[in-house]
Design an enzyme around this catalytic site. Sequence first.
Site, mmCIF file in Angstrom:
data_model
loop_
_atom_site.group_PDB
_atom_site.id
_atom_site.type_symbol
_atom_site.label_atom_id
_atom_site.label_comp_id
_atom_site.label_asym_id
_atom_site.label_seq_id
_atom_site.Cartn_x
_atom_site.Cartn_y
_atom_site.Cartn_z
ATOM 1 N N TYR A 34 0.808 -1.223 0.000
ATOM 2 C CA TYR A 34 0.000 0.000 0.000
ATOM 3 C C TYR A 34 0.842 1.274 0.000
ATOM 4 O O TYR A 34 0.286 2.379 -0.041
ATOM 5 C CB TYR A 34 -0.926 0.015 1.219
ATOM 6 C CG TYR A 34 -1.897 -1.143 1.242
ATOM 7 C CD1 TYR A 34 -2.898 -1.254 0.281
ATOM 8 C CD2 TYR A 34 -1.813 -2.130 2.219
ATOM 9 C CE1 TYR A 34 -3.788 -2.320 0.301
ATOM 10 C CE2 TYR A 34 -2.697 -3.202 2.253
ATOM 11 C CZ TYR A 34 -3.680 -3.281 1.288
ATOM 12 O OH TYR A 34 -4.556 -4.339 1.302
ATOM 13 N N HIS A 39 -4.717 6.224 -1.011
ATOM 14 C CA HIS A 39 -5.344 6.066 0.307
ATOM 15 C C HIS A 39 -4.346 6.281 1.434
ATOM 16 O O HIS A 39 -4.751 6.440 2.589
ATOM 17 C CB HIS A 39 -5.954 4.674 0.401
ATOM 18 C CG HIS A 39 -7.348 4.646 0.955
ATOM 19 N ND1 HIS A 39 -8.168 5.749 1.031
ATOM 20 C CD2 HIS A 39 -8.082 3.613 1.470
ATOM 21 C CE1 HIS A 39 -9.333 5.406 1.556
ATOM 22 N NE2 HIS A 39 -9.299 4.118 1.840
ATOM 23 N N TYR A 84 -5.567 -0.840 9.578
ATOM 24 C CA TYR A 84 -6.140 -0.693 8.240
ATOM 25 C C TYR A 84 -7.197 0.404 8.286
ATOM 26 O O TYR A 84 -7.809 0.682 9.308
ATOM 27 C CB TYR A 84 -6.681 -2.010 7.672
ATOM 28 C CG TYR A 84 -5.570 -2.980 7.347
ATOM 29 C CD1 TYR A 84 -4.908 -2.921 6.127
ATOM 30 C CD2 TYR A 84 -5.153 -3.914 8.294
ATOM 31 C CE1 TYR A 84 -3.860 -3.795 5.839
ATOM 32 C CE2 TYR A 84 -4.106 -4.782 8.020
ATOM 33 C CZ TYR A 84 -3.464 -4.712 6.789
ATOM 34 O OH TYR A 84 -2.417 -5.555 6.519
ATOM 35 N N ASN A 86 -10.264 1.014 7.392
ATOM 36 C CA ASN A 86 -11.652 0.882 7.819
ATOM 37 C C ASN A 86 -11.825 0.734 9.324
ATOM 38 O O ASN A 86 -12.951 0.823 9.823
ATOM 39 C CB ASN A 86 -12.314 -0.296 7.106
ATOM 40 C CG ASN A 86 -12.489 -0.041 5.624
ATOM 41 O OD1 ASN A 86 -12.099 1.006 5.103
ATOM 42 N ND2 ASN A 86 -13.074 -0.998 4.927
ATOM 43 N N ASN A 132 -14.275 5.894 4.664
ATOM 44 C CA ASN A 132 -14.388 4.808 5.636
ATOM 45 C C ASN A 132 -13.525 5.015 6.869
ATOM 46 O O ASN A 132 -13.900 4.606 7.971
ATOM 47 C CB ASN A 132 -14.051 3.472 4.978
ATOM 48 C CG ASN A 132 -15.143 2.990 4.040
ATOM 49 O OD1 ASN A 132 -16.310 3.364 4.190
ATOM 50 N ND2 ASN A 132 -14.775 2.179 3.065
#
Length: 207
Positions: A34, A39, A84, A86, A132
Site C-alpha cells: 500500500y 489512500h 487498516y 476501515n 471509511n
Amino acid sequence: MSIWDAFDRISSGKKEMGRIEYIIAGLGNPGVQYEGSRHNAGFMAITRLEEKYGFEVKTHKFKSLVGEAVLSNKRCLVMKPETYMNNSGEAIEAARDFYKLPIENVIIVFDDISLEPGHVRIRRKGSSGGHNGLKSIIAYCGSDEFPRIKLGVGAKPHPEYDLADWVLGHFTDEQQKAFDSRLDDVCSALELMVDGQIADAMNRYNR
C-alpha cells in the site's frame, strides 16, 4: 541550513514538555503493497512531518506506529494507525482515551477524492463524507467534531471505475509532484491548528 535553522528544528521537533496535548493522525494502510497509494496520503503527510522536525514514528502503541513532536510548544502524539483504514477509529480512540483528550484535540489527515492532487482543505469538524476511515473514527469516538486536513488525490476517471481500485492505486508522476508540493503547507497548517489558530490555517492553506 544555518545554525539557527538547525536549532529551531531541534527545538520545535524534539523538546520535551509536559503531558500530551494533541494527537495528530495520518490515515492509511500498513504494508509495502500500500505504500505510496492514494489512500495512504495521510501516512505521506506524517512522513513529511517526521522529516521536517527530525523525529520518528516507529514505536508500536495503540495498534499504531507512534512518535512524539512539539509543534507550537504543544506536545503531540503523532500516529500512523496499523488497523487498516476501515478500523482507524480503534487506534485513534485508544490513544485519545489513554491521554484523556477532548475530541477537538485530535487532528486527522487523510485523502479526499473530491479534491485534485495539490489541493488542501482544512475543516474544524464535519461528517465522514463517505470516507471509511472517518466513519470508523466517528463511530469509535462518538463524535465528528474533530479538526481535519483533507489532501486531494483526485476523482475516479469515470463512474464505473472501482473506488477501491482507485484509492489503492498510485499517482501519476505529475500528480505526485502536485501532491508533494503541498506537504510543507500541511506541516505549517498543523502548527497553527495545535496553537488554536484553525481559522488562520484555513485562510492560509485552503486552496
